[in-house]
Structure formats: structure tokens, C-alpha cells
Scaffold this motif. Structure first.
Motif, short mmCIF file in Angstrom:
data_model
loop_
_atom_site.label_atom_id
_atom_site.label_comp_id
_atom_site.label_asym_id
_atom_site.label_seq_id
_atom_site.Cartn_x
_atom_site.Cartn_y
_atom_site.Cartn_z
N PRO A 1 0.81 -1.22 0.00
CA PRO A 1 0.00 0.00 0.00
C PRO A 1 0.85 1.27 0.00
O PRO A 1 0.27 2.37 0.11
CB PRO A 1 -0.77 -0.13 1.31
N CYS A 2 2.17 1.14 -0.07
CA CYS A 2 3.05 2.31 0.08
C CYS A 2 3.48 2.84 -1.28
O CYS A 2 4.22 2.16 -2.02
CB CYS A 2 4.26 1.96 0.93
N ILE A 3 3.02 4.04 -1.60
CA ILE A 3 3.30 4.62 -2.92
C ILE A 3 4.81 4.74 -3.15
O ILE A 3 5.56 5.13 -2.27
CB ILE A 3 2.58 5.98 -3.07
N GLY A 4 5.22 4.38 -4.37
CA GLY A 4 6.64 4.42 -4.72
C GLY A 4 7.36 3.14 -4.39
O GLY A 4 8.33 2.78 -5.04
N CYS A 5 6.87 2.44 -3.35
CA CYS A 5 7.51 1.17 -2.95
C CYS A 5 6.87 0.01 -3.71
O CYS A 5 7.50 -0.60 -4.56
CB CYS A 5 7.37 0.99 -1.44
N GLY A 6 5.59 -0.27 -3.39
CA GLY A 6 4.91 -1.39 -4.03
C GLY A 6 4.24 -1.05 -5.33
O GLY A 6 3.83 -1.95 -6.08
N PHE A 7 4.12 0.22 -5.66
CA PHE A 7 3.41 0.61 -6.89
C PHE A 7 3.72 2.05 -7.26
O PHE A 7 4.03 2.88 -6.38
CB PHE A 7 1.89 0.44 -6.70
N TYR A 8 3.64 2.35 -8.56
CA TYR A 8 3.69 3.74 -9.03
C TYR A 8 3.26 3.74 -10.50
O TYR A 8 3.51 2.78 -11.23
CB TYR A 8 5.09 4.36 -8.90
N ALA A 9 2.62 4.82 -10.93
CA ALA A 9 2.24 4.96 -12.34
C ALA A 9 2.30 6.43 -12.73
O ALA A 9 1.85 7.30 -11.97
CB ALA A 9 0.83 4.41 -12.59
N ASP A 10 2.85 6.68 -13.89
CA ASP A 10 2.94 8.04 -14.43
C ASP A 10 2.92 7.91 -15.95
O ASP A 10 3.84 7.31 -16.52
CB ASP A 10 4.24 8.70 -13.95
N ASP A 11 1.89 8.46 -16.59
CA ASP A 11 1.77 8.31 -18.05
C ASP A 11 3.00 8.83 -18.79
O ASP A 11 3.24 8.44 -19.94
CB ASP A 11 0.55 9.07 -18.56
N GLN A 12 3.76 9.71 -18.16
CA GLN A 12 4.94 10.22 -18.86
C GLN A 12 6.07 9.20 -18.88
O GLN A 12 7.06 9.38 -19.61
CB GLN A 12 5.42 11.52 -18.20
N ILE A 13 5.94 8.12 -18.07
CA ILE A 13 7.00 7.10 -18.01
C ILE A 13 6.39 5.71 -18.20
O ILE A 13 6.68 5.01 -19.16
CB ILE A 13 7.77 7.15 -16.67
N GLY A 14 5.57 5.26 -17.23
CA GLY A 14 4.99 3.92 -17.27
C GLY A 14 4.42 3.57 -15.92
O GLY A 14 4.15 4.45 -15.09
#
Ligand code: GLY
Length: 305
Positions: A183-196
Motif C-alpha cells: 500500500p506504500c506509494i513508490g515502494c509497491g506501486f507507481y504509475a505516471d503516463d509520462q513514463i509507465g
């Protein structure tokens, strides 16, 4: 190009459903929900949702997340009990604008209940038996993959829109209230359309030390190809942990960039599921090596067209 990548063989049928769902309406959020619900609702998968792994007190506490790469909106829940789809709760929390995107414990439960999400016990006989059979074992001997697998999925559509979702009951016999990477952003998950989009599975405490989902996307933003970025990041970070602790725990990472190129990094044997456009959904195995990992077709695959 539209690409979906998800963790572990347990996500195979969910990916087939997600692909069909996406084919019907081209809605990545619905495709993501279809994949994760399939795993959460299946009590045979003792690490996510229904029939999940209990903590030291015999209570199933779940963690989940969702992130939208277009808006950077995210939602997450941790150590939440009796919410049938923790992913749905995370998704709902992503709709909160400035506050309350990440809720834990009783507050997370209350939010789910107040917003009409399905409430019910996740415990079944098999899980309870597993708990009572294993509750006397040596805690120090527990390994990350003692039935401890997070379902993670990263998806990108042909417009470059990315989403990511995760769901887990976390480490078997964890301390009540323990949160891992999921549940920790950047650790277990991240999304940014400018990258992936990227997500992790394995021992949350190790993954959090490297903030690995964000780190792999930063490497891609700097020009690395996704497979190289993911495999070398995990190999290098494994060496960093070994140099500090003399050993490391299991870490696996999946990523897809905005162009639909995928990548995997792992320091253990790791099965993942991949779907590219309308080609058949397939499972693969990534095998760790000191410099990255190698990808093989999965001998145990149950591919359907
Ligand atoms: N990766 C899931 C956890 O550590 O809880």
C-alpha cells in the motif's frame, strides 16, 4: 500497443478476464479490477483477499493500492479487516481529492462500510487450519514466499495511459498492524503516463528500503530500456542489501513503459503473466542471475487463445 503484466501464475485467469473486459470497453480501470478481483475472490490463493494469510492473532489484515498514471491520483488501504475487495477500497480512495487517499485499520474499514463496499469474513476452513497447524513454527524460519505473494498488475493502453493495482494479505504471521510495500506509494506501486507503471512483490521491508517501483521508473525516464532497468535495479539493490545485512529477502519487480515495453527484475525464480494487444495471454518465468535475470516460457502454463 496495449500491454498488461501481472505477478504470479495465480493472475493468469484474471488476466484473461481483464483482456476480454478491456476488449469490450477499452477501460483500463475495469480491466485492472477484473484481474485483481479474480485473485481476491479465489480462496485457493492463500495470500490475497478471500482465504488470505492471517497475522499472529489469526486475523486476516489486507493491503491494496491503485494509481492512475494520467492524474497521479492514488488510493491505498492497509491492515484492513473484513473488506471483501481491498482493491475496491483503494480505488475508491483514489477518488478522494486532496486528503484521505491512504487509510489503515478501523478507519479504512469504516470508510469501506460507509461507502457500501461488500463486508464479510475472509477466513475459511483451509486458512484457519493453516494458521493453527503453523502457529507453533519458528517465526525466524519464515520466508517471503511462504505462500506470501502479492497480486500486482501494470497496464498501458495504445494511447500511453497507465494504471497499476496491487492486493495482498501480507506476510503470514505478521505483527498486527504491519504494513509492507503493497500500500506504500513508490515502494509497491507507481504509475505516471509520462513514463509507465511499476509494481513489486516479495518481502515488503526489503522493497521499501529501495522505494523500488518509483526507482525503476526513474531509470526508464533517464533512458534505460525497461527490461534492463528492472533487472539491473533488482540485482544491484540485492547486492546493496547483502552488503549491509549479509543477506537479502526475495524481491521481484514488474514494469511497463508508456510505449508498451515491459521489464522484470527478480532475485528469486518468479512467474509472471503477460498480454500484448490481442495475442494470447502467456505465463513466463524469470530466473535471477547476478547481473539481472533471464526470461523463459513457463512449462506449467495453461495458455488459452
Ligand atoms: N509484498 C507484500 C508484503 O510484504 O506485505
Amino acid at each position: 500497443m496495449s500491454v498488461m503484466i501481472s505477478t504470479w501464475r495465480m493472475s493468469y485467469i484474471g488476466m484473461v478476464k481483464a483482456r476480454r473486459n478491456y476488449g469490450l470497453n477499452h477501460d483500463l480501470d475495469q480491466a485492472l479490477a477484473a484481474l485483481i478481483h479474480d485473485v481476491e475472490n479465489d480462496p485457493r490463493f492463500h495470500s490475497v483477499g478471500m482465504g488470505g494469510l492471517p497475522n499472529q492473532q489469526g486475523i486476516i489484515q489486507c493491503d491494496a493500492s491503485y494509481m492512475n498514471g494520467t492524474t497521479l491520483a492514488y488510493g491505498a488501504c492497509g491492515a484492513v479487516e473484513n473488506v471483501v475487495s481491498p482493491f475496491d477500497l483503494a480505488y475508491l480512495l483514489s477518488k478522494e481529492y486532496r486528503f484521505n487517499n491512504f487509510l489503515v485499520g478501523q478507519g479504512a474499514y469504516d470508510y469501506a462500510n460507509d461507502h457500501g463496499l461488500t463486508i464479510g469474513s475472509l477466513m475459511d476452513y483451509a486458512t484457519w487450519k493453516q494458521y493453527t497447524d503453523r502457529s507453533n513454527q519458528d517465526m525466524a524460519a519464515l520466508k517471503a514466499y511462504d505462500g506470501h505473494d502479492t497480486v500486482c498488475a501494470c497496464m498501458v493502453d495504445d494511447q500511453g495511459h497507465c494504471v497499476v493495482g496491487t492486493s495482498t494479505s501480507g506476510l503470514f504471521m505478521k505483527h498486527p498492524g504491519r504494513l509492507g510495500d503493497t500500500p506504500c506509494i513508490g515502494c509497491g506501486f507507481y504509475a505516471d503516463d509520462q513514463i509507465g507503471a511499476a509494481a513489486a512483490t516479495g518481502m515488503g521491508e526489503a522493497i521499501c528500503k529501495g522505494v523500488l517501483s518509483h526507482a525503476v521508473l526513474q531509470r526508464i525516464a533517464q533512458g534505460e530500456e525497461p527490461m534492463h532497468a528492472a533487472s539491473t535495479l533488482v540485482a544491484e539493490f540485492t547486492e546493496i542489501l547483502k552488503s549491509r545485512y549479509g543477506k537479502t529477502d526475495a524481491i521481484s519487480l514488474i514494469v511497463v513503459d508508456k510505449q508498451g515495453r515491459y521489464g522484470v527484475g527478480t532475485n528469486v525464480d518468479f512467474a509472471f503473466v503477460l498480454s500484448v494487444d490481442d495475442q494470447p495471454v502467456r505465463t513466463y518465468v524469470a530466473l535471477a542471475d547476478p547481473h539481472g535475470c533471464t526470461i523463459h516460457m513457463d512449462d506449467g502454463q495453461i495458455n488459452v487463445d
